[in-house]
Design an enzyme around this catalytic site. Structure first.
Site, short mmCIF file in Angstrom:
data_model
loop_
_atom_site.label_atom_id
_atom_site.label_comp_id
_atom_site.label_asym_id
_atom_site.label_seq_id
_atom_site.Cartn_x
_atom_site.Cartn_y
_atom_site.Cartn_z
N ILE A 139 26.38 -27.54 57.82
CA ILE A 139 25.30 -28.03 57.53
C ILE A 139 24.40 -27.67 58.67
O ILE A 139 25.04 -27.68 60.11
CB ILE A 139 25.13 -29.11 56.97
CG1 ILE A 139 25.54 -30.39 57.67
CG2 ILE A 139 25.79 -29.55 55.48
CD1 ILE A 139 25.13 -31.82 57.32
N ASP A 140 23.19 -27.47 58.77
CA ASP A 140 22.35 -27.37 59.86
C ASP A 140 22.45 -28.49 60.83
O ASP A 140 22.74 -29.49 60.44
CB ASP A 140 20.81 -26.99 59.39
CG ASP A 140 20.75 -25.75 58.47
OD1 ASP A 140 21.52 -25.03 58.63
OD2 ASP A 140 19.61 -25.78 57.98
N ARG A 141 22.06 -27.83 62.08
CA ARG A 141 22.06 -28.99 63.20
C ARG A 141 21.08 -30.36 62.75
O ARG A 141 21.45 -31.35 63.10
CB ARG A 141 21.75 -28.38 64.51
CG ARG A 141 21.86 -29.16 65.65
CD ARG A 141 21.47 -28.60 66.85
NE ARG A 141 21.51 -29.06 67.96
CZ ARG A 141 21.43 -28.87 69.38
NH1 ARG A 141 21.40 -27.34 69.50
NH2 ARG A 141 21.69 -29.35 70.56
N ARG A 245 15.27 -24.95 53.24
CA ARG A 245 14.11 -25.12 54.08
C ARG A 245 13.20 -24.11 53.76
O ARG A 245 11.71 -24.20 53.77
CB ARG A 245 14.65 -25.26 55.59
CG ARG A 245 15.55 -26.24 55.90
CD ARG A 245 16.31 -26.40 57.11
NE ARG A 245 15.40 -26.29 58.59
CZ ARG A 245 15.82 -26.09 59.73
NH1 ARG A 245 17.27 -26.09 59.94
NH2 ARG A 245 14.93 -26.08 60.72
#
Length: 328
Positions: A139-141, A245
């Site tokens: 998953i994204d930072r 996003r």
């Protein structure tokens, strides 16, 4: 040195042949394995195979004579501070897998300018004498929430297969700026990556655009504060980088605090400047049979925003393991 036949274990189910060899014979290069397969020196149940052949429990792998190599160096002891830190993230664990609640701001894997990430901390979750746990997905930072970790390569292969076959249900919660119209639906918007490295962006693309990837996300408005802010439940139906996003931005409702997408609209005054996207729930087929559903509590910055907007999230359910028949 002589020919040996090794039987595939349950834990090794669905491993590719080349990854199985990498696990048992790490000194053997990919090119050397391809040559052995072409010559028929490596076989599975007596049949010729390719390096990408997936293995099944009970199958016999013919292994030709291998050169003697020294034993691999023992795994290093984990850093005590990193071990304590990652242990606090565990919200579910059993003999097959672990589920972490990753904080926002901590990367899943390394990259340019990243000196600390989950992957480097996994030694802290290794049991004595066992193999090093491994990531199943990312998953994204800047995204918080559920991250799945496999204890063994075999479990990792089974879980990866579940992700590929879309037998995994992922639910994210987001606070967005604005109110989507309609209030629920499916976003069917192809995406394309522009640029390279850390400066790369993912942008909407036309369906006939070269290098564009199909991307679909399901969304539902769970609550709204007038028309200024909304609380969405999001489910990615495909797995593209930054998909949720960019899809939220394409709706005209960027995710609150997004540092990369949405521009100034994503950063209204009066709110903490952190991404309000949380991997809330994961429902997966358990590698030992049945299904597992795990839910991660909201991070502090999203709890504060929920309170200020009057959103009521309720409690966080305990992990639920529903036992049943093993995977087919």
């Amino acid at each position: 040195m002589k020919v040996v036949n090794r039987i595939i274990t349950e834990d090794e189910a669905d491993l590719r042949l080349d990854r199985w060899f990498r696990r048992h014979y790490p000194h053997l290069t990919q090119g050397a394995l391809q040559k052995l397969c072409r010559k028929g020196q490596v076989r599975v149940d007596g049949a010729r195979v390719q390096t990408n052949t997936r293995l099944l429990p009970g199958q016999s792998v013919r292994v030709p004579p291998m050169p003697d190599v020294s034993r691999p160096a023992p795994l290093p002891d984990p850093d005590p501070m990193l071990a304590r830190e990652i242990e606090k993230m565990v919200i579910y664990q059993d003999e097959h897998l672990l589920v972490l609640d990753k904080p926002s701001g901590l990367a899943t894997q390394g990259g340019p300018g990243i000196t600390k990430h989950i992957d480097m901390m996994l030694d802290g979750l290794r049991k004595e004498g066992a193999e090093r746990p491994r990531l199943v997905h990312r998953i994204d930072r800047d995204t918080s929430g559920i991250l799945l970790i496999a204890r063994t390569p075999g479990v990792a292969a089974k879980l990866a297969a579940a992700f590929r076959s879309r037998d995994v249900e992922k639910t994210y919660w987001a606070v967005v700026v604005g109110r989507p119209t309609p209030g629920s639906g499916i976003i069917d918007q192809p995406l394309v990556k522009v640029g390279a490295g850390g400066a790369a962006l993912v942008v909407p693309a036309s369906r006939d655009e070269e290098d564009a990837s199909s991307a679909k996300s399901e969304y539902e408005t769970l609550d709204a504060a007038g028309r200024k802010f909304s609380w969405l439940a999001l489910s990615p139906l495909t797995g593209r980088t930054h998909q949720l996003r960019v899809h939220c931005e394409s709706l005209g409702t960027p995710i609150l605090g997004d540092p990369r997408y949405g521009g100034k609209a994503a950063h209204p005054e009066g709110f903490t400047d952190r991404l309000h996207l949380h991997a809330r729930q994961l429902d997966i087929p358990h590698p030992a049979g049945g299904r597992l559903k795990v839910t991660a509590p909201l991070p502090a910055h999203m709890r504060d925003t929920f309170r200020s907007l009057g959103f009521v999230a309720g409690g966080t359910p305990q992990p639920e393991r529903i036992k049943g028949k093993g995977p087919k």
